[in-house]
Motif scaffolding. Sequence first.
Motif, mmCIF file in Angstrom:
data_model
loop_
_atom_site.group_PDB
_atom_site.id
_atom_site.type_symbol
_atom_site.label_atom_id
_atom_site.label_comp_id
_atom_site.label_asym_id
_atom_site.label_seq_id
_atom_site.Cartn_x
_atom_site.Cartn_y
_atom_site.Cartn_z
ATOM 1 N N PRO A 100 0.813 -1.226 0.000
ATOM 2 C CA PRO A 100 0.000 0.000 0.000
ATOM 3 C C PRO A 100 0.848 1.279 0.000
ATOM 4 N N VAL A 101 2.089 1.175 0.500
ATOM 5 C CA VAL A 101 2.991 2.335 0.498
ATOM 6 C C VAL A 101 3.286 2.780 -0.940
ATOM 7 N N CYS A 102 3.330 1.783 -1.845
ATOM 8 C CA CYS A 102 3.584 2.100 -3.250
ATOM 9 C C CYS A 102 2.285 2.390 -4.000
ATOM 10 N N GLY A 103 1.163 2.174 -3.348
ATOM 11 C CA GLY A 103 -0.103 2.508 -3.980
ATOM 12 C C GLY A 103 -0.787 1.357 -4.702
ATOM 13 N N ASP A 104 -0.208 0.152 -4.620
ATOM 14 C CA ASP A 104 -0.819 -1.020 -5.271
ATOM 15 C C ASP A 104 -0.711 -2.222 -4.357
ATOM 16 N N LEU A 105 -1.796 -2.907 -4.161
ATOM 17 C CA LEU A 105 -1.757 -4.164 -3.421
ATOM 18 C C LEU A 105 -2.800 -5.081 -4.034
ATOM 19 N N GLY A 124 -5.751 -0.132 -5.394
ATOM 20 C CA GLY A 124 -4.904 0.457 -6.417
ATOM 21 C C GLY A 124 -5.684 1.281 -7.408
#
Lengths: 406, 142
Positions: free
Chosen positions: B37-42, B71
């Motif tokens: 989630p830190v990168c914006g996609d899970l 995401g």
Amino acid sequence: MSLDKQVYLDYAATSPVKKEVLDAMLPYLTEKFGNPSSLHSWGQESRQAVDDSRRLIAKFLNVKEKEIIFTSGGTESDNMAIRGIIIGLGARLKKEAAPMHIITSQIEHHAVLRTCQYLEKNGLAEVTYLKPNLDGIIDQNKVKEAIKENTALVSIMYVNNEIGAVQPIREIGKMIESENRKRTIRETRIYFHTDAVQATEYQEMNVEYLHVDLLSFSGHKIGAPKGVGVLYKKENLPFQKMIFGGEQEMNLRAGTENVAGIAAIAKAIEILQENKAEKVEAVNKMRNYFIEKIEKEISDIELNGSRELRSPNNINFYFKYIEGESILLNLDLVGIAASSGSACTSQSLEPSHVLVSVYDNPERAHGSIRFTIGEKTTNEEIDYSVEKIKEIVEKLRAMSPLVPEK
Amino acid sequence: MSDISKLYSEKVMDHFQHPHNMGKVEDCSGKGRVGNPVCGDLMELQIKVEKSPSADGGKEIITDAKFQTFGCGAAIATSSMLTDLIIGKTIEEAKKVSNQAIIEALGGLPPVKRHCSVLAEEALEKAINDYLEVKKKGRIKI
């Protein structure tokens, strides 16, 4: 435009040109097309428009006419203010002087941040980027603590464009003045710039009240077209111009004047001053209605930015467990325009530097949406929007692997 | 108007608006959770594998697949398309489903969103490996 309903909630991105503004500028695109530098009557007619506009804006900011420089917009004004002072001072101080020190914040617009980074990279300045507190406010004491012997410029925005946090510009300005009084002759004084692009319509813009030396604002955020802005620069500052050519704008910014744009920004300023207090109050009320409604209708959310020190037009929420771009896409499909701190909406794939700085939480940046309202926003539009936001949030949460199991 | 949606093909928008196979598989045979989630996609993919009762010796077939995704539009659409592409395939066939195949099936993705298809491919790989691992340990009967 096939949708029956269209709700524009992105006024901080840009605003439509107001009818009266358009009427005021159009003649300068057609019959009154002269170059203000020309001696003939066509030229003089345009010159008059530029002079009148400058007078009106000088009065608005409570400054001298020669202290108003028309630019191509907020970005140019910010670039010009920062580079102008640092390079101008450098020329005055000669090479033996240590690089000058700039104090700014981590939540500035890129027009300020990238300019500071450019000066840093080229060895022309060292820069301190202050971290805001948890409300997104820059503490004036932190600015004071960061001041060093070689500090030459402080640049702090008036209102943050993403979270609407209103910064204590007057307090910082007064503090800098008292620091300057303590300085010896050997040192230069500290100059203070504020990027007021998001403040123009709703905050006090009297420069004497604010105690600033330089102030930037833009036309297209206040009902004038894109491509025109203003830099206020106090007279007699050490200053190096950036655009070379003719001697327009007190020889500080070359290039034939954007006469229609200049007439437009002056008209927009004239209009926003009419019943300003009432208009600000009305927008403020609408914003509170919006915030309260979202907080009542939707769970697992957090307001980004300060509740009290907040721009009247800004609503920014963190919607937990879901991602900003998918919210924006869904909003767009039902005719609602907003913006997001999510990386996925930017080409760089970096989440909002503002939200990351304030909350140290990239996940929060990815899941945050900014709504910015305007004078024309209605209660009915807000009701419609909150209803749709609620549906979208529920739909996306049903899909999300992050929602805790009940 | 829908200016943002013009970023994406019609197919992507269709899967984004009406995702297929969203949720969790009951008694799943394997799952793969990828991204952050830190990168914006899970993304989480769950698959159900069953042996076909046919005469060909009983191949392992993905009979069901479901996803949950945090995401952007592309991440949701690639997850949805991935499930469509693998349901009904044998494990061996599913292993060959590449990110490129997902992009093609979606009628293309903007270059900055290609990583979403990579994420989907990784989720699939992880789910299949999870299934094979569990099978090896003999914890599930096929």
